[in-house]
Design a protein around this motif. Structure first.
Motif, PDB file in Angstrom:
ATOM      1  N   MET A 275       1.077  -1.157   0.024  1.00 45.01           N
ATOM      2  CA  MET A 275       0.010   0.201  -0.067  1.00 45.01           C
ATOM      3  C   MET A 275       0.859   1.326  -0.182  1.00 45.01           C
ATOM      4  O   MET A 275       2.023   1.387   0.750  1.00 45.01           O
ATOM      5  CB  MET A 275      -0.920   0.051   1.266  1.00 45.01           C
ATOM      6  CG  MET A 275      -2.047   1.110   1.298  1.00 45.01           C
ATOM      7  SD  MET A 275      -3.107   1.045   2.361  1.00 45.01           S
ATOM      8  CE  MET A 275      -2.108   1.401   3.971  1.00 45.01           C
ATOM      9  N   LYS A 276       0.542   2.016  -0.712  1.00 46.82           N
ATOM     10  CA  LYS A 276       1.202   3.467  -1.014  1.00 46.82           C
ATOM     11  C   LYS A 276       0.421   4.485  -0.481  1.00 46.82           C
ATOM     12  O   LYS A 276      -0.743   4.577  -0.534  1.00 46.82           O
ATOM     13  CB  LYS A 276       1.763   3.802  -2.295  1.00 46.82           C
ATOM     14  CG  LYS A 276       2.966   3.118  -2.869  1.00 46.82           C
ATOM     15  CD  LYS A 276       3.250   3.939  -4.064  1.00 46.82           C
ATOM     16  CE  LYS A 276       4.286   3.025  -4.942  1.00 46.82           C
ATOM     17  NZ  LYS A 276       4.628   3.652  -6.156  1.00 46.82           N
ATOM     18  N   ILE A 277       0.977   5.369   0.494  1.00 49.64           N
ATOM     19  CA  ILE A 277       0.328   6.589   1.079  1.00 49.64           C
ATOM     20  C   ILE A 277       1.192   7.843   0.629  1.00 49.64           C
ATOM     21  O   ILE A 277       2.357   7.901   0.691  1.00 49.64           O
ATOM     22  CB  ILE A 277       0.540   6.507   2.496  1.00 49.64           C
ATOM     23  CG1 ILE A 277      -0.102   5.146   3.274  1.00 49.64           C
ATOM     24  CG2 ILE A 277      -0.269   7.601   3.471  1.00 49.64           C
ATOM     25  CD1 ILE A 277       0.436   4.719   4.468  1.00 49.64           C
ATOM     26  N   ALA A 278       0.277   8.813   0.110  1.00 52.93           N
ATOM     27  CA  ALA A 278       0.934   9.986  -0.440  1.00 52.93           C
ATOM     28  C   ALA A 278       0.306  11.007   0.437  1.00 52.93           C
ATOM     29  O   ALA A 278      -0.854  11.403   1.063  1.00 52.93           O
ATOM     30  CB  ALA A 278       0.285  10.385  -1.857  1.00 52.93           C
ATOM     31  N   VAL A 279       1.231  12.065   1.254  1.00 50.28           N
ATOM     32  CA  VAL A 279       0.923  13.135   1.999  1.00 50.28           C
ATOM     33  C   VAL A 279       1.288  14.463   1.097  1.00 50.28           C
ATOM     34  O   VAL A 279       2.358  14.627   0.351  1.00 50.28           O
ATOM     35  CB  VAL A 279       1.869  13.047   3.107  1.00 50.28           C
ATOM     36  CG1 VAL A 279       1.300  14.311   4.018  1.00 50.28           C
ATOM     37  CG2 VAL A 279       1.711  11.976   3.632  1.00 50.28           C
ATOM     38  N   SER A 280       0.238  15.379   0.877  1.00 50.68           N
ATOM     39  CA  SER A 280       0.426  16.571   0.284  1.00 50.68           C
ATOM     40  C   SER A 280       1.412  17.534   1.213  1.00 50.68           C
ATOM     41  O   SER A 280       1.151  17.725   2.365  1.00 50.68           O
ATOM     42  CB  SER A 280      -1.005  17.507   0.067  1.00 50.68           C
ATOM     43  OG  SER A 280      -1.587  17.466   1.242  1.00 50.68           O
TER      44      SER A 280
ATOM     45  N   LEU B 109       5.684  10.001  -0.822  1.00 55.23           N
ATOM     46  CA  LEU B 109       4.994   8.849  -0.825  1.00 55.23           C
ATOM     47  C   LEU B 109       5.790   8.076   0.187  1.00 55.23           C
ATOM     48  O   LEU B 109       6.862   7.908   0.256  1.00 55.23           O
ATOM     49  CB  LEU B 109       5.137   8.126  -2.191  1.00 55.23           C
ATOM     50  CG  LEU B 109       4.100   8.487  -3.195  1.00 55.23           C
ATOM     51  CD1 LEU B 109       3.536   9.714  -3.325  1.00 55.23           C
ATOM     52  CD2 LEU B 109       4.361   7.849  -4.460  1.00 55.23           C
ATOM     53  N   PHE B 110       4.789   7.448   0.856  1.00 53.25           N
ATOM     54  CA  PHE B 110       5.365   6.454   2.039  1.00 53.25           C
ATOM     55  C   PHE B 110       4.845   4.978   1.869  1.00 53.25           C
ATOM     56  O   PHE B 110       3.778   4.898   1.289  1.00 53.25           O
ATOM     57  CB  PHE B 110       4.927   6.990   3.445  1.00 53.25           C
ATOM     58  CG  PHE B 110       5.645   8.312   3.656  1.00 53.25           C
ATOM     59  CD1 PHE B 110       6.753   8.285   4.208  1.00 53.25           C
ATOM     60  CD2 PHE B 110       4.912   9.472   3.398  1.00 53.25           C
ATOM     61  CE1 PHE B 110       7.161   9.677   4.583  1.00 53.25           C
ATOM     62  CE2 PHE B 110       5.312  10.554   3.748  1.00 53.25           C
ATOM     63  CZ  PHE B 110       6.754  10.645   4.100  1.00 53.25           C
ATOM     64  N   ASP B 111       5.602   3.947   2.294  1.00 55.25           N
ATOM     65  CA  ASP B 111       4.569   2.577   2.574  1.00 55.25           C
ATOM     66  C   ASP B 111       4.029   2.515   4.040  1.00 55.25           C
ATOM     67  O   ASP B 111       4.062   3.299   4.697  1.00 55.25           O
ATOM     68  CB  ASP B 111       5.754   1.470   2.319  1.00 55.25           C
ATOM     69  CG  ASP B 111       6.780   1.415   3.266  1.00 55.25           C
ATOM     70  OD1 ASP B 111       6.715   2.085   4.213  1.00 55.25           O
ATOM     71  OD2 ASP B 111       7.841   0.632   3.050  1.00 55.25           O
TER      72      ASP B 111
ATOM     73  N   ASN C 291       8.013   3.870   5.878  1.00 52.11           N
ATOM     74  CA  ASN C 291       9.417   4.449   4.919  1.00 52.11           C
ATOM     75  C   ASN C 291       9.371   5.207   3.728  1.00 52.11           C
ATOM     76  O   ASN C 291       8.244   4.927   3.040  1.00 52.11           O
ATOM     77  CB  ASN C 291      10.101   2.958   4.425  1.00 52.11           C
ATOM     78  CG  ASN C 291      10.288   2.129   5.435  1.00 52.11           C
ATOM     79  OD1 ASN C 291      10.977   2.242   6.485  1.00 52.11           O
ATOM     80  ND2 ASN C 291       9.853   0.941   5.259  1.00 52.11           N
ATOM     81  N   LEU C 292      10.021   6.333   3.723  1.00 51.05           N
ATOM     82  CA  LEU C 292       9.893   7.181   2.410  1.00 51.05           C
ATOM     83  C   LEU C 292      10.171   6.485   1.068  1.00 51.05           C
ATOM     84  O   LEU C 292      11.172   5.840   1.081  1.00 51.05           O
ATOM     85  CB  LEU C 292      10.812   8.409   2.780  1.00 51.05           C
ATOM     86  CG  LEU C 292      10.289   9.878   1.865  1.00 51.05           C
ATOM     87  CD1 LEU C 292      10.876  10.997   2.697  1.00 51.05           C
ATOM     88  CD2 LEU C 292      10.896   9.392   0.575  1.00 51.05           C
TER      89      LEU C 292
ATOM     90  N   ALA D 120       6.020  14.508   8.281  1.00 47.30           N
ATOM     91  CA  ALA D 120       6.456  13.110   8.715  1.00 47.30           C
ATOM     92  C   ALA D 120       5.238  13.065  10.341  1.00 47.30           C
ATOM     93  O   ALA D 120       4.676  12.032  10.420  1.00 47.30           O
ATOM     94  CB  ALA D 120       7.936  13.313   9.499  1.00 47.30           C
ATOM     95  N   GLN D 121       4.984  14.321  10.750  1.00 47.61           N
ATOM     96  CA  GLN D 121       3.912  14.289  11.864  1.00 47.61           C
ATOM     97  C   GLN D 121       2.626  14.066  11.336  1.00 47.61           C
ATOM     98  O   GLN D 121       1.802  13.118  11.990  1.00 47.61           O
ATOM     99  CB  GLN D 121       3.875  15.452  12.576  1.00 47.61           C
ATOM    100  CG  GLN D 121       5.109  15.845  13.560  1.00 47.61           C
ATOM    101  CD  GLN D 121       5.150  17.465  13.527  1.00 47.61           C
ATOM    102  OE1 GLN D 121       4.447  18.364  12.904  1.00 47.61           O
ATOM    103  NE2 GLN D 121       6.031  18.013  14.487  1.00 47.61           N
TER     104      GLN D 121
END
Lengths: 287, 128
Positions: free
Chosen positions: B1-6, B28-30, B34-35, B95-96
């Motif tokens: 799964m990939k997570i994207a943060v604006s 993008l993180f897993d 992890n970045l 990160a937060q």
């Protein structure tokens, strides 16, 4: 002769001026057409009371995806400047409300998976107000695409003299109205807002290489704001209509101002003759 | 799964960005935090339909979840049609924000919470 009447700012009196030019010319036995290109809010009919004789629906072509052929390569979505297509791993979603009907997606699809389907964006109504030929476009509620409708209404009527009533502002629908006309009459009012928006309109009209002149509406003594600007920009001020309670009253009843007195009718005929002369000079300069 | 943060900047220490369609970067993180990648959001420059263009960019990178602040109607339609889960309520750094998501503190949404074009004003293209 095709004259467009525009103004950067809404509420300056475009429709009043455009309908009065048409009425004055018609009273002078000239063959004239009035076309309301303000398809989001046409209101020229209030002053001209036309009989509508013919209505035609206007469509643009939006894409339909054939899932059996589509490879989900995403070319169509990348190409679309308006985000009307979204390509996922197993489908292409179309947002037809954002589609401008350019046909680029269909043209560039490598597997011919796109078929154009018609989508109604509005209608064009044609008729007559006395001897004046009349046409207006009415944008479908919820449709956001005036330019194709403006083009459609523009092309439906011709006469010796055609007056195009533009929408307010300087965006796409206005550009589609003014483009290709012989002259653009810019209506403004002597206020800082009027001046600001006039300047934007002048830049637009110059970009389109359409000769233009200015009409100052609701003029009052003491303000030289617009005259000074026009002098600086070398723009002709073709007419000044005073701020008058009598004219405002006539307007509020939907009556054309040339019915108020003969002098105003003559002023509008003179305005047309001045425009004719400017257009003739312009043509001579180019030849 | 990939997570994207604006994100407002190109790293995990940058402030998380409230806007979705007009945001400059996505980090993008897993699932383990992890970045994976930093994406420059080309969709932000789109004249129209930035929300849809931005969704397209995320789909290209196979993103499953997006963490952001405000999502307009076009973007929400695009994201839900494409099956991307949306969480709003970003704050602090990227990160937060990711930590909060992993602790289950962010809110999943299915309805837009911003008006169309509301991200444009803050991008500095409209003069106040």
């Amino acid at each position: 002769m095709i004259i467009s009447v525009a103004s950067g700012k809404g509420g300056t009196g475009k429709t009043t001026i455009a309908t009065n030019i048409a009425l004055a010319l018609s009273a002078d036995n000239r063959r004239v057409a009035y076309i309301d290109c303000d398809v989001e809010e046409p209101n020229g009919h209030i002053f001209l009371n036309p009989e509508i004789e013919d209505t035609r629906e206007i469509f643009i072509e939006v894409p339909r995806i054939n899932d059996e052929k589509c490879t989900y390569c995403g070319k169509c979505a990348d190409l679309c400047a308006f985000g009307a297509l979204l390509c996922t791993t197993d489908s292409v979603i179309t947002f037809s409300e954002f589609c401008h009907g350019c046909g680029g997606c269909q043209y560039f699809c490598p597997v011919e998976a796109i078929t154009p389907v018609p989508k109604k964006i509005g209608k064009v109504e044609k008729g007559a107000a006395g001897d004046i030929k009349f046409a207006r476009g009415c944008l479908e509620v919820g449709a956001a695409l005036s330019p194709p409708l403006v083009d459609a209404v523009k092309s439906r009527v011709t006469s010796d003299i055609t007056v195009l009533d533009a929408p307010p502002g300087t965006s796409c629908p206005v550009i589609h109205t003014v483009r290709g006309t012989d002259f653009c009459l810019l209506v403004t009012e002597p206020t800082p807002f009027g001046l600001n928006d006039l300047d934007l309109a002048v830049q637009m009209v110059r970009t389109l290489s359409v000769p233009c002149g200015v009409l100052i509406n609701r003029a009052h003594h003491g303000s030289r704001l617009i005259e000074q600007y026009c002098q600086r920009e070398q723009l002709p001020v073709l007419q000044t209509i005073p701020h008058s309670k009598r004219i405002a009253e006539a307007y509020s009843r939907g009556l054309p101002m040339i019915e108020l007195d003969k002098q105003l009718e003559n002023d509008f005929l003179q305005l047309y003759r001045d425009i004719e002369e400017l257009v003739a000079n312009e043509r001579n300069n180019h030849n | 799964m990939k997570i994207a943060v604006s994100a407002a900047g190109p790293d995990a220490g940058a402030p998380a960005e409230e806007r979705f369609g007009r945001c400059a970067y996505f980090i993008l993180f897993d699932e383990q935090g992890n970045l994976l990648e930093v994406i420059n959001n080309k969709g932000a420059a789109s004249a129209e339909g930035a929300g849809i263009k931005t969704t397209q960019v995320l789909l290209r990178h196979n993103v499953d979840v997006v963490l952001t602040g405000r999502v307009g109607p076009k973007a929400m339609t695009a994201l839900s049609n494409a099956g991307v889960a949306v969480y709003t309520g970003v704050s602090g750094t990227v990160a937060q924000t990711l930590d909060k998501y992993r602790e289950g503190l962010l809110v999943p949404v299915t309805e837009p919470n911003a008006r169309q074009h509301s991200g444009v004003k803050e991008s500095g293209r409209v003069v106040k």
